[in-house]
Design a protein around this motif. Structure first.
Motif, mmCIF file in Angstrom:
data_model
loop_
_atom_site.group_PDB
_atom_site.id
_atom_site.type_symbol
_atom_site.label_atom_id
_atom_site.label_comp_id
_atom_site.label_asym_id
_atom_site.label_seq_id
_atom_site.Cartn_x
_atom_site.Cartn_y
_atom_site.Cartn_z
ATOM 1 N N SER A 147 -2.501 -7.168 3.044
ATOM 2 C CA SER A 147 -1.222 -6.458 3.003
ATOM 3 C C SER A 147 -1.496 -4.973 2.846
ATOM 4 C CB SER A 147 -0.339 -6.972 1.866
ATOM 5 O OG SER A 147 -0.979 -6.794 0.608
ATOM 6 N N LEU A 148 -0.727 -4.152 3.583
ATOM 7 C CA LEU A 148 -0.938 -2.711 3.595
ATOM 8 C C LEU A 148 0.372 -1.977 3.343
ATOM 9 C CD1 LEU A 148 -2.968 -2.293 6.932
ATOM 10 C CD2 LEU A 148 -3.903 -2.689 4.646
ATOM 11 N N ALA A 149 0.341 -0.945 2.524
ATOM 12 C CA ALA A 149 1.432 0.022 2.433
ATOM 13 C C ALA A 149 0.973 1.244 3.205
ATOM 14 C CB ALA A 149 1.732 0.379 0.985
ATOM 15 N N VAL A 150 1.746 1.662 4.196
ATOM 16 C CA VAL A 150 1.314 2.747 5.083
ATOM 17 C C VAL A 150 2.327 3.875 5.032
ATOM 18 C CG1 VAL A 150 0.671 3.381 7.438
ATOM 19 C CG2 VAL A 150 0.143 1.087 6.579
ATOM 20 N N GLY A 151 1.858 5.088 4.770
ATOM 21 C CA GLY A 151 2.722 6.241 4.672
ATOM 22 C C GLY A 151 3.228 6.710 6.022
ATOM 23 N N ARG A 200 7.636 2.526 -5.310
ATOM 24 C CA ARG A 200 7.434 3.295 -6.542
ATOM 25 C C ARG A 200 7.346 2.385 -7.755
ATOM 26 N NH1 ARG A 200 9.292 5.186 -11.043
ATOM 27 N NH2 ARG A 200 11.067 3.780 -10.907
ATOM 28 N N ALA A 201 8.214 1.374 -7.800
ATOM 29 C CA ALA A 201 8.191 0.432 -8.918
ATOM 30 C C ALA A 201 6.869 -0.324 -8.969
ATOM 31 C CB ALA A 201 9.363 -0.541 -8.797
ATOM 32 N N GLY A 202 6.391 -0.755 -7.796
ATOM 33 C CA GLY A 202 5.118 -1.462 -7.763
ATOM 34 C C GLY A 202 3.983 -0.625 -8.312
ATOM 35 N N GLY A 203 3.972 0.653 -7.966
ATOM 36 C CA GLY A 203 2.927 1.535 -8.465
ATOM 37 C C GLY A 203 3.093 1.927 -9.914
ATOM 38 N N SER A 204 4.287 1.704 -10.462
ATOM 39 C CA SER A 204 4.570 2.078 -11.855
ATOM 40 C C SER A 204 4.511 0.898 -12.809
ATOM 41 C CB SER A 204 5.963 2.732 -11.930
ATOM 42 O OG SER A 204 6.041 3.863 -11.113
ATOM 43 N N GLY A 205 4.160 -0.270 -12.298
ATOM 44 C CA GLY A 205 4.071 -1.446 -13.158
ATOM 45 C C GLY A 205 5.404 -2.075 -13.486
ATOM 46 N N ILE A 206 6.428 -1.793 -12.679
ATOM 47 C CA ILE A 206 7.760 -2.366 -12.879
ATOM 48 C C ILE A 206 7.925 -3.545 -11.931
ATOM 49 C CG2 ILE A 206 10.246 -1.914 -12.718
ATOM 50 C CD1 ILE A 206 9.549 1.065 -13.266
ATOM 51 N N ALA A 207 8.241 -4.706 -12.449
ATOM 52 C CA ALA A 207 8.256 -5.916 -11.634
ATOM 53 C C ALA A 207 9.456 -5.979 -10.693
ATOM 54 C CB ALA A 207 8.253 -7.153 -12.531
ATOM 55 N N ALA A 208 10.598 -5.479 -11.123
ATOM 56 C CA ALA A 208 11.823 -5.566 -10.325
ATOM 57 C C ALA A 208 12.854 -4.605 -10.911
ATOM 58 C CB ALA A 208 12.358 -6.996 -10.312
ATOM 59 N N PHE A 209 13.930 -4.394 -10.164
ATOM 60 C CA PHE A 209 14.998 -3.502 -10.626
ATOM 61 C C PHE A 209 16.313 -3.929 -9.979
ATOM 62 C CE2 PHE A 209 13.053 -1.757 -6.860
ATOM 63 C CZ PHE A 209 14.130 -1.397 -6.057
ATOM 64 N N TYR A 210 17.396 -3.508 -10.577
ATOM 65 C CA TYR A 210 18.726 -3.783 -10.030
ATOM 66 C C TYR A 210 19.281 -2.530 -9.357
ATOM 67 C CZ TYR A 210 19.193 -8.348 -12.298
ATOM 68 O OH TYR A 210 19.038 -9.660 -12.670
ATOM 69 N N GLU A 215 12.750 -6.993 -5.955
ATOM 70 C CA GLU A 215 11.404 -7.079 -6.502
ATOM 71 C C GLU A 215 10.538 -5.924 -6.011
ATOM 72 O OE1 GLU A 215 9.711 -10.890 -5.733
ATOM 73 O OE2 GLU A 215 11.328 -11.992 -6.728
ATOM 74 N N ALA A 216 9.635 -5.479 -6.867
ATOM 75 C CA ALA A 216 8.718 -4.399 -6.524
ATOM 76 C C ALA A 216 7.717 -4.861 -5.466
ATOM 77 C CB ALA A 216 7.975 -3.933 -7.771
ATOM 78 N N ILE A 217 7.075 -3.908 -4.832
ATOM 79 C CA ILE A 217 6.065 -4.193 -3.810
ATOM 80 C C ILE A 217 4.707 -3.688 -4.280
ATOM 81 C CG2 ILE A 217 5.233 -3.586 -1.500
ATOM 82 C CD1 ILE A 217 8.111 -3.542 -0.560
ATOM 83 N N ALA A 243 3.727 4.977 -0.966
ATOM 84 C CA ALA A 243 2.801 3.992 -0.411
ATOM 85 C C ALA A 243 1.481 4.024 -1.172
ATOM 86 C CB ALA A 243 2.576 4.257 1.079
ATOM 87 N N ALA A 244 1.009 5.230 -1.476
ATOM 88 C CA ALA A 244 -0.243 5.374 -2.217
ATOM 89 C C ALA A 244 -0.176 4.676 -3.571
ATOM 90 C CB ALA A 244 -0.573 6.856 -2.401
ATOM 91 N N MET A 245 0.951 4.836 -4.257
ATOM 92 C CA MET A 245 1.117 4.226 -5.566
ATOM 93 C C MET A 245 1.088 2.705 -5.499
ATOM 94 S SD MET A 245 4.151 6.668 -7.095
ATOM 95 C CE MET A 245 4.302 5.748 -8.639
ATOM 96 N N ALA A 246 1.629 2.140 -4.412
ATOM 97 C CA ALA A 246 1.789 0.691 -4.329
ATOM 98 C C ALA A 246 0.503 -0.038 -3.979
ATOM 99 C CB ALA A 246 2.865 0.351 -3.296
ATOM 100 N N GLY A 247 -0.470 0.636 -3.402
ATOM 101 C CA GLY A 247 -1.695 -0.033 -2.982
ATOM 102 C C GLY A 247 -2.682 -0.201 -4.126
#
Length: 257
Positions: free
Chosen positions: A21-25, A109-119, A168-170, A201-205
């Motif tokens: 899986s890739l996050a691409v800017g 952003r949430a994925g890179g910040s350690g946040i599992a999900a948000f509303y 859910e975060a990525i 994207a950088a944060m999520a990888g």
């Protein structure tokens, strides 16, 4: 000193396996990490699940991987500039998770910040929340896979009850990004519209690989001008200031009008 520089794009992406899986800017064609994308194409990696705002155009950006049938699934907010994308999706060859643009940015952003999900309120009352959006067709006009319904909860905001949908975060195995400048520690500076999705994207990888137009020594960047700290970046290559850059459309007017 932590030197994160690699000799070439080919070496930097060599361990990206099939099925990754890739996050691409990139936003449109602005800020596409084309050097890393072409290196991935050259090494033959396939069955990729890619998260990016869009999928380039038919002959550039992520479109080169799509044309080579290397992408299994796209998670995007916009896909309107790529005819081959449309063909593969409608024929059942490609899975698509269509996501509102702001939601996609926050999921990364949430994925890179350690946040599992948000509303969020975005998508409430639509198929984004209620499910049923086609993710993969069966090739005969029917839907082989549809999006599931998501959790919706009521929260009080400014004294008013409002519906919010859970997103859910990525997190991805790798991230590929493009920056204007970077130092050997991985600190990055982005240029204009390229700043939209590249930092997220950088944060999520889990492993972030950055190509930069200009590589400088540590201390060569103004600390107040750094857009992404090096803690998020694991590998960095220099592609030079002469790297090709494209735009989707150019609109001009006659001189004097």
């Amino acid at each position: 000193m932590i030197d994160k520089t690699w000799a070439s794009a080919a070496e930097a992406v060599a361990d990206i396996p099939d099925g990754a899986s890739l996050a691409v800017g990139g936003f449109g064609l602005s800020g596409n990490p084309i050097g890393l994308i072409e290196a991935l194409l050259a090494q033959g990696t396939t069955d990729l699940s890619v998260v990016s705002n869009n999928c380039g155009v038919d002959d550039w950006g992520l479109g080169v991987l799509l044309n080579a049938r290397r992408i299994r699934k796209m998670t995007s907010s916009y896909v309107g500039e790529n005819k081959e994308f449309e063909r593969q999706f409608l024929s059942g060859e490609l899975e698509l998770e269509l996501t509102p643009q702001g939601t996609l940015a926050e999921k990364l952003r949430a994925g890179g910040s350690g946040i599992a999900a948000f509303y969020t309120q975005t998508g409430v009352g639509t198929q984004v929340a209620e499910g049923g959006l086609p993710r993969r067709y069966d090739g005969s006009g029917g839907v082989a896979l549809a999006s599931p319904a998501k959790d919706v909860r009521v929260f009080e905001v400014d004294g008013e009850d409002r519906d919010f949908v859970l997103e859910e975060a990525i997190r991805t195995d790798f991230a590929l990004v493009h920056a204007l400048r970077g130092d050997r520690h991985g600190n990055l500076v982005f240029n204009k519209a390229a700043r939209n999705f590249n930092p997220l994207a950088a944060m999520a990888g889990r492993v972030c690989i950055a190509q930069v137009e200009e590589l400088v020594e540590p201390g060569g960047l103004d600390p107040d001008s750094i857009h992404l700290p090096g803690v998020y970046v694991h590998r960095i290559i220099e592609v030079g200031t002469g790297i090709e850059k494209r735009i989707e459309k150019r609109t001009v007017r006659a001189e004097g009008n």
